[in-house]
Scaffold this active site. Structure first.
Site, short mmCIF file in Angstrom:
data_model
loop_
_atom_site.label_atom_id
_atom_site.label_comp_id
_atom_site.label_asym_id
_atom_site.label_seq_id
_atom_site.Cartn_x
_atom_site.Cartn_y
_atom_site.Cartn_z
N ARG A 49 0.87 -1.17 0.00
CA ARG A 49 0.00 0.00 0.00
C ARG A 49 0.91 1.23 0.00
O ARG A 49 2.05 1.17 0.47
CB ARG A 49 -0.89 0.02 1.24
CG ARG A 49 -1.78 -1.21 1.40
CD ARG A 49 -2.56 -1.12 2.71
NE ARG A 49 -3.46 -2.26 2.89
CZ ARG A 49 -3.18 -3.35 3.58
NH1 ARG A 49 -1.98 -3.48 4.15
NH2 ARG A 49 -4.06 -4.33 3.71
N LYS A 78 -1.73 -2.31 8.20
CA LYS A 78 -2.89 -1.77 8.92
C LYS A 78 -2.95 -2.33 10.33
O LYS A 78 -2.70 -3.50 10.55
CB LYS A 78 -4.18 -2.14 8.17
CG LYS A 78 -4.43 -1.32 6.90
CD LYS A 78 -5.77 -1.66 6.32
CE LYS A 78 -6.10 -0.77 5.11
NZ LYS A 78 -7.43 -1.11 4.54
N HIS A 116 -1.92 1.94 -5.95
CA HIS A 116 -2.65 0.71 -5.65
C HIS A 116 -2.78 -0.20 -6.87
O HIS A 116 -2.97 -1.42 -6.74
CB HIS A 116 -4.05 1.04 -5.11
CG HIS A 116 -4.47 0.17 -3.97
ND1 HIS A 116 -3.85 0.22 -2.73
CD2 HIS A 116 -5.42 -0.79 -3.88
CE1 HIS A 116 -4.43 -0.67 -1.92
NE2 HIS A 116 -5.37 -1.30 -2.60
N ARG A 121 -0.21 -2.78 -6.63
CA ARG A 121 -0.58 -3.80 -5.64
C ARG A 121 -1.55 -4.81 -6.27
O ARG A 121 -1.40 -6.02 -6.10
CB ARG A 121 -1.22 -3.11 -4.42
CG ARG A 121 -1.68 -4.06 -3.31
CD ARG A 121 -2.11 -3.21 -2.11
NE ARG A 121 -2.92 -3.93 -1.14
CZ ARG A 121 -2.42 -4.68 -0.16
NH1 ARG A 121 -1.12 -4.82 -0.04
NH2 ARG A 121 -3.22 -5.27 0.70
N HIS A 168 -4.09 -9.26 3.97
CA HIS A 168 -5.55 -9.30 4.06
C HIS A 168 -5.99 -10.13 5.26
O HIS A 168 -5.46 -11.21 5.50
CB HIS A 168 -6.15 -9.93 2.80
CG HIS A 168 -6.10 -9.04 1.61
ND1 HIS A 168 -6.24 -9.51 0.31
CD2 HIS A 168 -5.93 -7.70 1.49
CE1 HIS A 168 -6.15 -8.50 -0.54
NE2 HIS A 168 -5.97 -7.39 0.16
N TYR A 221 -8.77 -11.63 -6.84
CA TYR A 221 -7.66 -11.72 -7.81
C TYR A 221 -7.65 -13.03 -8.58
O TYR A 221 -6.74 -13.28 -9.37
CB TYR A 221 -6.32 -11.52 -7.08
CG TYR A 221 -6.21 -10.17 -6.46
CD1 TYR A 221 -6.06 -9.03 -7.24
CD2 TYR A 221 -6.27 -10.01 -5.08
CE1 TYR A 221 -5.98 -7.78 -6.67
CE2 TYR A 221 -6.17 -8.76 -4.49
CZ TYR A 221 -6.03 -7.64 -5.30
OH TYR A 221 -5.95 -6.40 -4.73
#
Length: 312
Positions: A149, A173, A245, A248, A271, A280
């Site tokens: 990110r 995150k 992004h 990514r 994730h 994906y």
């Protein structure tokens, strides 16, 4: 309890117990502040205990009438549910008025990705004659090779890179750490950047361990990275929208299409849910066409008939 007190308690909960990032916390709180304003102005409800299911339904109708997307509506409902669930959990409310709220169905939107050729074109568009050229090339390689990110990219620490083992530790995150392999290309471009540009900067105090720096010796901003990539995409004549992004998405999509284990990709992307990573698993149209031509029995039969006619 008043809205302000409840929101402050909720903020503490999100930070300390949920370990959410500052951006995520602010997104949740912003949704609740909008709800609070609506309840006070439209229904004169200034205390949590008086918020009913009907008031919440009215609020969601109000949000819908504003013309926001289904995705934004779904996020608002998620915030409201989380807020009232916390109030019950914290003993402020006995019942949860948001329990029966239904979110609009949000279709999956396939992410825009770059082909390997397009990524090479962007790398080729880097103006290497400029002092910051090698830095920008290292940024592109790191984004694509590690699937970072933009917030993670600008926070990369030199002390978290192990060049000998070829790995990089990322703080994602919620301050969650993950280890990602560093490609040979990314490792090479980073080393060239450090020796040919970074070592000559007047690095400001507190930024000694930050990898990517601007010419003033401080960390890059998110906006600056966006502008660098937008400029290079235009130079490379890429027609689709390109942002940090996008690299990514390309990283993940290329891995999955190439046969990488979905769980491994999930770990590298950071994730929480495998469902987020599953987007994906989409494949390009040519690959799908080749697959159906090769394996569908009806098409295989047609191909055999066509070949038999040619042999006559």
């Amino acid at each position: 309890m008043t809205w302000n007190n409840a929101i402050e308690n909720y903020k503490t909960f999100l930070i300390l117990e949920k370990s959410l990032s500052a951006n995520s916390v602010e997104a949740y709180l912003n949704d609740i502040r909008k709800l609070a304003k609506y309840c006070e102005e439209k229904h004169n409800v200034k205390q949590m205990e008086k918020v009913s299911y009907d008031i919440l339904k009215d609020y969601l109708s109000f949000v819908n009438e504003m013309g926001v997307t289904h995705r934004t509506q779904a996020r608002s409902i998620s915030s409201v549910r989380s807020f009232f669930k916390f109030l019950v959990y914290d003993g402020i409310l006995e019942a949860n008025p948001s329990k029966l709220l239904e979110a609009p169905k949000v279709g999956r939107k396939l992410p825009s990705i770059l082909t390997v050729e397009e990524i090479d074109a962007i790398l080729g568009a880097v103006e290497m004659y400029k002092p910051e050229g090698q830095r920008n090339k290292a940024i592109i390689e790191t984004l694509y090779s590690c699937g970072l990110r933009v917030s993670e990219l600008i926070s990369v620490k030199i002390s978290n890179i192990n060049f000998r083992m070829g790995i990089i530790k990322i703080e994602g995150k919620g301050n969650k750490e993950r280890i990602i392999p560093l490609s040979k290309n990314a490792k090479q471009e980073i080393k060239l950047y450090m020796k040919g540009y970074r070592d000559y900067l007047d690095i400001q105090k507190g930024y000694e361990d930050v990898l990517f720096l601007n010419k003033r010796g401080t960390s890059l901003s998110r906006v600056m990275v966006f502008n660098i990539i937008k400029h290079l995409a235009e130079r490379a004549k890429i027609q689709k929208p390109v942002s940090p992004h996008t690299f990514r998405h390309s990283f993940a999509s290329h891995l999955v299409t190439g046969g990488a284990d979905l769980r491994a990709v999930q770990d590298m992307l950071g994730h929480e849910s495998i469902l987020t990573t599953e987007i994906y698993t989409h494949l390009d149209n040519n690959y799908l066409k080749e697959t159906i031509n090769q394996y569908h029995p009806r098409i295989k039969d047609d191909a055999k008939k066509d070949q038999a006619k040619k042999n006559k």
